[in-house]
Design a protein around this motif. Structure first.
Motif, PDB file in Angstrom:
ATOM      1  N   ARG A 219      58.529  79.740  -2.884  1.00 18.81           N
ATOM      2  CA  ARG A 219      57.791  78.875  -3.808  1.00 18.81           C
ATOM      3  C   ARG A 219      58.766  78.152  -4.743  1.00 18.81           C
ATOM      4  O   ARG A 219      58.371  77.559  -5.731  1.00 18.81           O
ATOM      5  CB  ARG A 219      56.792  79.707  -4.632  1.00 18.81           C
ATOM      6  N   SER A 228      57.075  69.206  -3.061  1.00 18.50           N
ATOM      7  CA  SER A 228      55.850  69.990  -3.232  1.00 18.50           C
ATOM      8  C   SER A 228      54.621  69.089  -3.129  1.00 18.50           C
ATOM      9  O   SER A 228      54.620  67.963  -3.637  1.00 18.50           O
ATOM     10  CB  SER A 228      55.884  70.653  -4.608  1.00 18.50           C
ATOM     11  N   HIS A 229      53.591  69.575  -2.441  1.00 13.15           N
ATOM     12  CA  HIS A 229      52.324  68.825  -2.351  1.00 13.15           C
ATOM     13  C   HIS A 229      51.463  69.059  -3.575  1.00 13.15           C
ATOM     14  O   HIS A 229      50.477  68.373  -3.783  1.00 13.15           O
ATOM     15  CB  HIS A 229      51.520  69.262  -1.115  1.00 13.15           C
ATOM     16  N   GLY A 230      51.754  70.103  -4.349  1.00 13.19           N
ATOM     17  CA  GLY A 230      50.938  70.451  -5.517  1.00 13.19           C
ATOM     18  C   GLY A 230      51.149  71.904  -5.867  1.00 13.19           C
ATOM     19  O   GLY A 230      51.931  72.600  -5.214  1.00 13.19           O
ATOM     20  N   PRO A 231      50.407  72.374  -6.884  1.00  9.20           N
ATOM     21  CA  PRO A 231      50.632  73.726  -7.405  1.00  9.20           C
ATOM     22  C   PRO A 231      50.384  74.842  -6.383  1.00  9.20           C
ATOM     23  O   PRO A 231      50.872  75.958  -6.562  1.00  9.20           O
ATOM     24  CB  PRO A 231      49.636  73.849  -8.558  1.00  9.20           C
ATOM     25  N   TRP A 232      49.613  74.570  -5.310  1.00 10.67           N
ATOM     26  CA  TRP A 232      49.313  75.591  -4.293  1.00 10.67           C
ATOM     27  C   TRP A 232      50.431  75.736  -3.265  1.00 10.67           C
ATOM     28  O   TRP A 232      50.446  76.644  -2.469  1.00 10.67           O
ATOM     29  CB  TRP A 232      48.033  75.184  -3.530  1.00 10.67           C
ATOM     30  N   TYR A 233      51.393  74.804  -3.315  1.00  9.10           N
ATOM     31  CA  TYR A 233      52.286  74.609  -2.181  1.00  9.10           C
ATOM     32  C   TYR A 233      53.353  75.700  -2.055  1.00  9.10           C
ATOM     33  O   TYR A 233      53.921  76.169  -3.043  1.00  9.10           O
ATOM     34  CB  TYR A 233      52.977  73.245  -2.321  1.00  9.10           C
ATOM     35  N   TYR A 234      53.605  76.111  -0.825  1.00 10.36           N
ATOM     36  CA  TYR A 234      54.743  76.989  -0.508  1.00 10.36           C
ATOM     37  C   TYR A 234      55.254  76.589   0.856  1.00 10.36           C
ATOM     38  O   TYR A 234      54.562  75.914   1.618  1.00 10.36           O
ATOM     39  CB  TYR A 234      54.341  78.465  -0.546  1.00 10.36           C
TER      40      TYR A 234
END
Ligand SMILES: *Cc1c(COP(=O)(O)O)cnc(C)c1O
Length: 386
Positions: A219, A228-234
């Protein structure tokens, strides 16, 4: 039966586990990092990565050091099978360096001889895994020098040895190795039921160990291939595993860490009792203690002087078990296991290890072993060896 080893759990250990069960996180909560920070500060290693077993930690350590199908990994034949299986999981070839006749640890002279030959044949190991048998450190200074000279990495299998010392410094500090492995199985020095850890001073290895512990997922934007695509991204950047320890186990480990010095003191008291007891008058070899080391005394291993005894190794073993003394044997030389025979290993490969196997016997050794039990061990030994 008095077992050869067992855990030591008190009310605070139990309370620590219960608290986690009542909390928000059973896994991936605060207890794992707390346990890791205690392991690091106790041993002096910069980083600790807790996992669900020492076997997992050995596997992740091999992967972190780049062990793969082209690699050779060497270890001691007198160890639990996991020390060498970890290399096989990576597709590597394993080989064994015979033990020293006094310490039963990997012999540095034999290691050097094997390295000289391997260099000529272009078959040098990528990683060497010395094992601190019974909790007594190997000759790490010498093995480390050879590592520099011949270009191999070192994983210390310190599954028996947390709380022990080498040259007055804590085992696990990685002064002479890339990674050190600990085990928290109930017979070991401290327990998490199942559990293990990898210690290192190298930030790159620390990062790799974390990745292999948890699916190869990161992360951290710095390690990602894409934005990163957004806060959910890993991102998954390696093929990792689920080798995580739960918070329930880590809470137990963390509580046990508070008792580690006490455990070591008690194990030393048991050892002192045995050394001073009538065992010294019997036809047995007591464990040799190298002056550079302070053992964690996971095991107390005797060697029977069979030439001076009427009964054989097996008979003595059976008689002791029948008398309620839970003796054990650590270990069958790994390469004699049928799976390893299929890889081409033959009896006679490591003569010192095989001679050790013919006469070794582990007697009860754990922190909670009481006076009466210790006395019974010596008494039964004395009567059976007469
Ligand atoms: C116990 C042990 C292991 C494996 O430990 P687990 O935590 O049970 O996976 C590995 N190496 C040695 C030397 C051990 O004694």
């Amino acid at each position: 039966m008095i077992p050869y080893g067992r855990q030591d759990i008190d009310a605070q250990d139990i309370e620590a586990v219960v608290q986690v069960l009542k909390s928000d996180f059973l896994t991936q909560g605060p207890k794992v990092p707390e346990f890791e920070s205690k392991l690091a500060s106790y041993t002096g290693a910069k980083f600790a990565v807790a996992m669900n077993s020492a076997t997992s930690a050995l596997h992740a350590a091999c992967l972190a050091l780049g062990v793969g199908p082209e690699s050779l990994v060497w270890t001691s034949p007198i160890t639990f099978v996991a020390s060498s299986n970890a290399a096989l999981y990576c597709g590597a070839k394993v080989d064994f360096v015979d033990i020293d006749s006094k310490t039963y640890n990997m012999c540095p002279q034999k290691l050097e001889e094997k390295l000289i030959l391997a260099k000529k044949q272009g078959r040098l190991p990528k990683v060497v895994i010395p094992v601190h048998l019974a909790g007594q450190s190997c000759d790490m200074e010498r093995i480390h020098q050879l590592g520099k000279q011949y270009g191999f990495s070192i994983i210390e299998d310190a599954s028996h040895a947390v709380g022990g010392k080498y040259k007055n410094r804590s085992i696990g500090n990685c002064d002479y190795s890339d990674i050190t492995i600990l085990s928290f199985h109930p017979v070991k020095i401290i327990t998490t039921a199942e559990g293990g850890a990898a210690l290192t001073n190298d930030p790159k290895l620390f990062k790799a160990l974390n990745l292999f512990r948890s699916h190869g997922i990161t992360r951290d934007q710095n390690d990602m291939v894409h934005e990163s695509h957004g806060p959910w991204y890993y991102e998954q950047i390696e093929l990792g595993y689920n080798y995580r320890m739960t918070d329930i186990h880590a809470a137990l480990g963390s509580a046990q860490m508070n008792r580690l010095d006490d455990f070591i003191e008690k194990r030393h008291a048991v050892a002192d009792f045995y050394f001073k007891s009538n065992l010294k008058n019997l036809p047995v070899v007591l464990p040799y203690q190298d002056s550079d080391t302070k053992s964690a005394y996971h095991l107390f291993i005797l060697k029977l002087k069979l030439d001076d005894l009427k009964l054989g190794h097996k008979e003595i073993f059976i008689e002791l078990r029948n008398a309620g003394i839970g003796v054990n044997l650590h270990y069958i030389p790994v390469y004699l296991q049928p799976y390893y025979s299929r890889l081409g290993f033959k009896p006679g490969y490591c003569p010192e290890a095989e001679s050790y196997y013919k006469s070794a016997i582990s007697i009860p050794m754990y922190s909670a072993l009481n006076q009466q039990s210790k006395e019974l061990v010596v008494e039964k030994f004395t009567s059976i060896l007469k």
